[in-house]
Motif scaffolding. Structure first.
Motif, PDB file in Angstrom:
ATOM      1  N   TYR A 530     -45.568 -22.370  20.282  1.00  0.00           N
ATOM      2  CA  TYR A 530     -46.639 -21.727  21.029  1.00  0.00           C
ATOM      3  C   TYR A 530     -47.766 -22.698  21.358  1.00  0.00           C
ATOM      4  O   TYR A 530     -48.434 -22.560  22.392  1.00  0.00           O
ATOM      5  CB  TYR A 530     -47.184 -20.534  20.244  1.00  0.00           C
ATOM      6  CG  TYR A 530     -46.215 -19.369  20.125  1.00  0.00           C
ATOM      7  CD1 TYR A 530     -45.124 -19.270  20.975  1.00  0.00           C
ATOM      8  CD2 TYR A 530     -46.389 -18.382  19.169  1.00  0.00           C
ATOM      9  CE1 TYR A 530     -44.233 -18.207  20.868  1.00  0.00           C
ATOM     10  CE2 TYR A 530     -45.510 -17.315  19.058  1.00  0.00           C
ATOM     11  CZ  TYR A 530     -44.423 -17.244  19.909  1.00  0.00           C
ATOM     12  OH  TYR A 530     -43.554 -16.188  19.802  1.00  0.00           O
ATOM     13  N   MET A 531     -47.987 -23.681  20.488  1.00  0.00           N
ATOM     14  CA  MET A 531     -49.061 -24.638  20.732  1.00  0.00           C
ATOM     15  C   MET A 531     -48.815 -25.457  21.996  1.00  0.00           C
ATOM     16  O   MET A 531     -49.763 -25.967  22.603  1.00  0.00           O
ATOM     17  CB  MET A 531     -49.224 -25.562  19.524  1.00  0.00           C
ATOM     18  CG  MET A 531     -49.905 -24.902  18.322  1.00  0.00           C
ATOM     19  SD  MET A 531     -50.060 -26.027  16.904  1.00  0.00           S
ATOM     20  CE  MET A 531     -51.184 -27.243  17.584  1.00  0.00           C
ATOM     21  N   GLN A 534     -50.742 -23.800  24.719  1.00  0.00           N
ATOM     22  CA  GLN A 534     -52.152 -23.475  24.496  1.00  0.00           C
ATOM     23  C   GLN A 534     -53.056 -24.126  25.537  1.00  0.00           C
ATOM     24  O   GLN A 534     -52.874 -25.272  25.917  1.00  0.00           O
ATOM     25  CB  GLN A 534     -52.580 -23.910  23.095  1.00  0.00           C
ATOM     26  CG  GLN A 534     -52.137 -22.969  22.002  1.00  0.00           C
ATOM     27  CD  GLN A 534     -52.655 -23.376  20.640  1.00  0.00           C
ATOM     28  OE1 GLN A 534     -53.329 -24.394  20.516  1.00  0.00           O
ATOM     29  NE2 GLN A 534     -52.338 -22.601  19.619  1.00  0.00           N
ATOM     30  N   HIS A 535     -54.036 -23.352  25.954  1.00  0.00           N
ATOM     31  CA  HIS A 535     -55.044 -23.828  26.899  1.00  0.00           C
ATOM     32  C   HIS A 535     -56.375 -23.918  26.153  1.00  0.00           C
ATOM     33  O   HIS A 535     -56.718 -23.021  25.379  1.00  0.00           O
ATOM     34  CB  HIS A 535     -55.155 -22.858  28.084  1.00  0.00           C
ATOM     35  CG  HIS A 535     -55.930 -23.392  29.236  1.00  0.00           C
ATOM     36  ND1 HIS A 535     -57.312 -23.498  29.227  1.00  0.00           N
ATOM     37  CD2 HIS A 535     -55.533 -23.869  30.448  1.00  0.00           C
ATOM     38  CE1 HIS A 535     -57.719 -23.995  30.380  1.00  0.00           C
ATOM     39  NE2 HIS A 535     -56.662 -24.225  31.143  1.00  0.00           N
ATOM     40  N   ASP A 539     -56.831 -17.707  25.156  1.00  0.00           N
ATOM     41  CA  ASP A 539     -55.519 -17.062  25.232  1.00  0.00           C
ATOM     42  C   ASP A 539     -55.189 -16.523  26.620  1.00  0.00           C
ATOM     43  O   ASP A 539     -54.018 -16.491  27.008  1.00  0.00           O
ATOM     44  CB  ASP A 539     -55.453 -15.909  24.217  1.00  0.00           C
ATOM     45  CG  ASP A 539     -55.616 -16.393  22.791  1.00  0.00           C
ATOM     46  OD1 ASP A 539     -55.287 -17.564  22.531  1.00  0.00           O
ATOM     47  OD2 ASP A 539     -56.077 -15.609  21.943  1.00  0.00           O
ATOM     48  N   THR A 542     -53.764 -19.312  28.291  1.00  0.00           N
ATOM     49  CA  THR A 542     -52.465 -19.624  27.683  1.00  0.00           C
ATOM     50  C   THR A 542     -51.370 -18.748  28.271  1.00  0.00           C
ATOM     51  O   THR A 542     -50.250 -19.205  28.519  1.00  0.00           O
ATOM     52  CB  THR A 542     -52.533 -19.434  26.155  1.00  0.00           C
ATOM     53  OG1 THR A 542     -53.470 -20.370  25.606  1.00  0.00           O
ATOM     54  CG2 THR A 542     -51.178 -19.649  25.506  1.00  0.00           C
ATOM     55  N   SER A 647     -53.583 -16.676  17.735  1.00  0.00           N
ATOM     56  CA  SER A 647     -54.418 -17.012  18.868  1.00  0.00           C
ATOM     57  C   SER A 647     -54.607 -18.523  18.970  1.00  0.00           C
ATOM     58  O   SER A 647     -54.378 -19.276  18.013  1.00  0.00           O
ATOM     59  CB  SER A 647     -55.795 -16.337  18.719  1.00  0.00           C
ATOM     60  OG  SER A 647     -56.729 -16.880  19.620  1.00  0.00           O
ATOM     61  N   SER A 648     -55.043 -18.996  20.136  1.00  0.00           N
ATOM     62  CA  SER A 648     -55.341 -20.416  20.314  1.00  0.00           C
ATOM     63  C   SER A 648     -56.408 -20.878  19.329  1.00  0.00           C
ATOM     64  O   SER A 648     -56.452 -22.056  18.953  1.00  0.00           O
ATOM     65  CB  SER A 648     -55.850 -20.659  21.743  1.00  0.00           C
ATOM     66  OG  SER A 648     -54.865 -20.316  22.690  1.00  0.00           O
ATOM     67  N   TYR A 649     -57.269 -19.954  18.879  1.00  0.00           N
ATOM     68  CA  TYR A 649     -58.340 -20.297  17.953  1.00  0.00           C
ATOM     69  C   TYR A 649     -58.062 -19.780  16.545  1.00  0.00           C
ATOM     70  O   TYR A 649     -58.947 -19.773  15.699  1.00  0.00           O
ATOM     71  CB  TYR A 649     -59.668 -19.717  18.447  1.00  0.00           C
ATOM     72  CG  TYR A 649     -60.031 -20.158  19.832  1.00  0.00           C
ATOM     73  CD1 TYR A 649     -60.470 -21.453  20.082  1.00  0.00           C
ATOM     74  CD2 TYR A 649     -59.926 -19.280  20.912  1.00  0.00           C
ATOM     75  CE1 TYR A 649     -60.795 -21.863  21.370  1.00  0.00           C
ATOM     76  CE2 TYR A 649     -60.260 -19.680  22.197  1.00  0.00           C
ATOM     77  CZ  TYR A 649     -60.687 -20.972  22.419  1.00  0.00           C
ATOM     78  OH  TYR A 649     -61.010 -21.366  23.688  1.00  0.00           O
ATOM     79  N   SER A 653     -53.544 -22.289  14.271  1.00  0.00           N
ATOM     80  CA  SER A 653     -53.609 -23.182  15.424  1.00  0.00           C
ATOM     81  C   SER A 653     -54.845 -24.075  15.309  1.00  0.00           C
ATOM     82  O   SER A 653     -55.880 -23.804  15.924  1.00  0.00           O
ATOM     83  CB  SER A 653     -53.661 -22.367  16.723  1.00  0.00           C
ATOM     84  OG  SER A 653     -52.574 -21.468  16.791  1.00  0.00           O
TER      85      SER A 653
END
Length: 685
Positions: A530-531, A534-535, A539, A542, A647-649, A653
């Motif tokens: 998933y990483m 990531q943007h 999300d 993403t 989540s991206s954060y 991650s």
């Protein structure tokens, strides 16, 4: 085709000479040389096939068949009919066919037949079966209409559809003048869409006395449902199903999951052949049980054949076997259908279930309008649900209830409309007021607090004018099959020149989640996959990355897109649905002549514009990191939550640091108290 059908002798059909009455019975019983039979199908004018007579004999064995005369008589004499019967009585497949015969008898002068279902896949499965039984073509005489897929024409005689699709159809045809009979199936489930449909049908029936409404329910209707349609005698036909077999009660407490799996293995090794239906509580339990039983099935041997666990999830195609499956294959395999929630009707076509294991609990989402989020509760199923599950095993089967016999179960299913977010429902009803259907007589009225919150939210989104009526903005918002906040975001994207990107976000968040729930031991590997998508902005962006990567791979003729999805732990079906929804949203924008800007994903100005569009719809879903440690204070209701680990954060991650301010799409309160789908925002932007 409509002229050909209308010219047939409909009166003969209704008087008893229909293909499902005396003539065909004599033919099927007295002569097996079907090539010599010249009897014509009154729906398409062609000779019946030999399969029609084979299926006719099977249909006559269904419990519903004994009530055909009573039903047809009630339909002819009254405007409303209620039929109750369990999943395997044949109500969902036979009653709509008889309604088609009724409409044929009056030469379709008042319209065709529509039958609603709760789940899209069930509408498709029933269409396939009914077209086979009627010996007609799919998409012509019999068809279906479900979200993102239509297989019917304006001349379709019998149409299956989801209840929400019929509601959307009412926006252009408020009195349903296309139909002479509306069949509302699964009325006992008390979904929001079904209750709204019934409330509006009462008003429509007053304006269209020639319209007939048929309610189908697994259990006998309660007093409130009976009181909904008043002013005329209301016939209620109860279908007598075969008796219940052996019922075994046990008290497992919170250990129902392990007890259910042990029972499956015991049944497989010691009981006679037959499939098993297991009712668990959550989708996670269903997937975990499937994985465990797959492992156990491969590691153990039994003279009963192979153990084949099948996860049955609402809304996901391909979970139940195709009708007409070879009996020989069924005898070599013991299938275990694992499901959760009120899915008894999913097994209407599976006659081989001899064993049922019922946890007796269900998971429900209760919306709290004060904090604008759902709470999750586990509660006992209703008495009616319990009886439905017992009958699935049949009179010769066994039902294992993993709860004590003395447990007091609720008498009825609690209606969803009193515990759901009804903002979308209120927006739709406001649209119906413009169409002249201002009165919706609910079986159970919505929660007053929820109703006020819905009106308040629509007012904040500028969907209402100063008089509380639908504004021009609200009318346009109601055109989209989206929740009001997302519809407002899509409209705002036209102003900020980021339509292409926002439509992708809307489609990805409206379709089922594209992230697959992996086995526990694969989590580090999944996180790494998933990483790659990531943007740094969050999300929502993403999701755009994932969609664009999927489309790029899909266009490569030498690549297998399903394998690509598996390699990255993404749901291929969810991505296909998101792609179809993106196309539908784009078509809707063009139909109402709104500008569709060119893609500009990746530029700084585009990123800022996407965030502005998101804030236009979701400005009430903003949170602030109060102490820099990931405890986010939700501004609207002063509650503290954390960002979801995927989540991206999230904690899994570490690539991105924690933002001070975030906009989030969803907050699950009691399940994990997490913010899902979050994006970085700043006061400067």
């Amino acid at each position: 085709m409509a002229q050909d059908v209308s010219s047939l002798n409909g009166e003969d059909c209704f008087e008893g000479n229909s293909p499902c009455c005396s003539d065909s019975e004599a033919a099927s019983e007295g002569n097996n040389d079907y090539d010599d039979i010249l009897e014509l199908n009154q729906f398409d004018g062609l000779p019946y096939s030999s399969r029609f007579y084979k299926l006719l004999n099977e249909r006559k064995e269904l419990p519903v068949w004994r009530a055909k005369g009573e039903f047809m008589d009630s339909l002819a004499k009254g405007q409303f009919v209620i039929v109750s019967g369990f999943a395997k009585t044949g109500r969902s497949s036979q009653i709509p066919q008889w309604c088609a015969e009724f409409c044929l008898s009056v030469k379709f002068q008042h319209g065709m037949v529509v039958c609603t279902q709760i789940h899209p896949q069930q509408a498709v499965d029933l269409t396939l079966r009914v077209a086979d039984e009627m010996d007609v073509n799919i998409g012509h005489e019999v068809g279906y209409n479900i979200p993102l897929e239509t297989c019917c024409s304006n001349e379709t005689i019998l149409r299956y559809c989801t209840d929400d699709m019929l509601l959307r159809e009412m926006m252009s045809d408020p009195l349903l003048e296309r139909y002479g009979v509306v069949v509302v199936d699964q009325a006992h489930q008390r979904t929001v869409a079904t209750d709204v449909l019934l409330g509006l049908l009462k008003d429509i029936a007053l304006q269209r006395p020639e319209l007939h409404v048929v309610l189908l329910s697994a259990v006998k209707p309660g007093p409130k449902q009976l009181a909904l349609f008043t002013g005329s005698p209301l016939p209620v036909i109860h279908l007598e199903a075969p008796g219940v077999g052996e019922v075994v009660y046990s008290s497992t407490g919170d250990n129902y999951f392990c007890s259910a799996l042990r029972l499956v293995l015991e049944i497989h090794h010691s009981e006679e052949p037959g499939d098993v239906a297991v009712f668990l509580v959550t989708t996670r339990e269903v997937d975990l049980a499937r994985d465990i039983l797959c492992h156990e099935g491969h590691s153990s041997t039994s003279d009963r054949g192979e153990l084949l666990p099948i996860a049955v999830h609402p809304g996901q195609p391909g979970t139940l076997p195709v009708l007409g499956e070879e009996e020989e294959e069924a005898h070599r395999t013991r299938r275990v259908f694992l499901t959760c929630g009120p899915n008894e009707d999913f097994f209407w076509a599976v006659s081989s279930i001899n064993f049922v294991i019922d946890a007796g609990l269900e998971k429900r989402y209760i919306y709290n309008p004060r904090i604008r989020t759902n709470s999750v509760i586990i509660q006992p199923i209703s008495t009616g649900q319990s009886e439905c599950r017992k009958h699935l095993a049949g009179p010769a089967g066994k039902c294992f209830c993993l709860y004590p016999k003395e447990r007091q179960l609720p008498a009825e299913i609690r209606p969803h409309i009193v515990e759901s977010d009804i903002s979308s429902t209120v927006l739709f009803l406001k649209r119906m007021e413009i169409a002249g259907l201002g009165h919706c007589d609910f079986t159970d009225r919505p929660d007053p607090g929820g109703l006020m919150q819905a009106l308040e939210e629509l007012d904040y989104l500028a969907a209402l004018d100063n008089d509380g009526n639908l504004s021009e903005m609200g009318i346009i918002m109601s055109e989209f099959p989206l929740e009001p906040q997302m519809a407002k975001t899509v409209l705002a994207s036209c102003e900020f020149d980021c339509v292409s990107e926002v439509v992708i976000i809307a489609a990805m968040l409206t379709a089922p989640s594209c992230f697959m729930v992996p086995p526990v031991e694969l989590k580090p590997e999944v996180t790494q996959c998933y990483m790659k998508f990531q943007h740094p902005e969050g999300d929502h962006f993403t999701l755009i990355n994932i969609y664009k990567a999927f489309k790029q791979y899909q266009q490569d003729p030498y690549c297998n897109e399903e394998k690509w999805c598996q390699d990255f732990f993404l749901s291929h079906k969810a991505l296909l649905m998101a792609d179809a929804l993106r196309a539908e949203l784009t078509d809707t924008l063009r139909r109402i002549e709104l500008p569709v800007s060119a893609p500009a994903f990746g530029s700084r100005i585009n990123t800022i514009n996407v965030k502005k569009a998101l804030l236009a719809g979701f400005f009430m879903q903003v949170a602030w990191d109060v102490d820099g440690s990931g405890n986010y204070f939700i501004l609207t209701h002063k509650h503290v939550a954390q960002i979801h680990p995927l989540s991206s954060y999230g904690a899994k991650s570490p690539k991105l640091g924690l933002p001070e301010w975030v906009l989030f799409h969803e907050h699950t309160f009691s399940e994990d108290n997490c913010l899902r789908t979050v994006t970085l925002i700043t006061p400067q932007e």
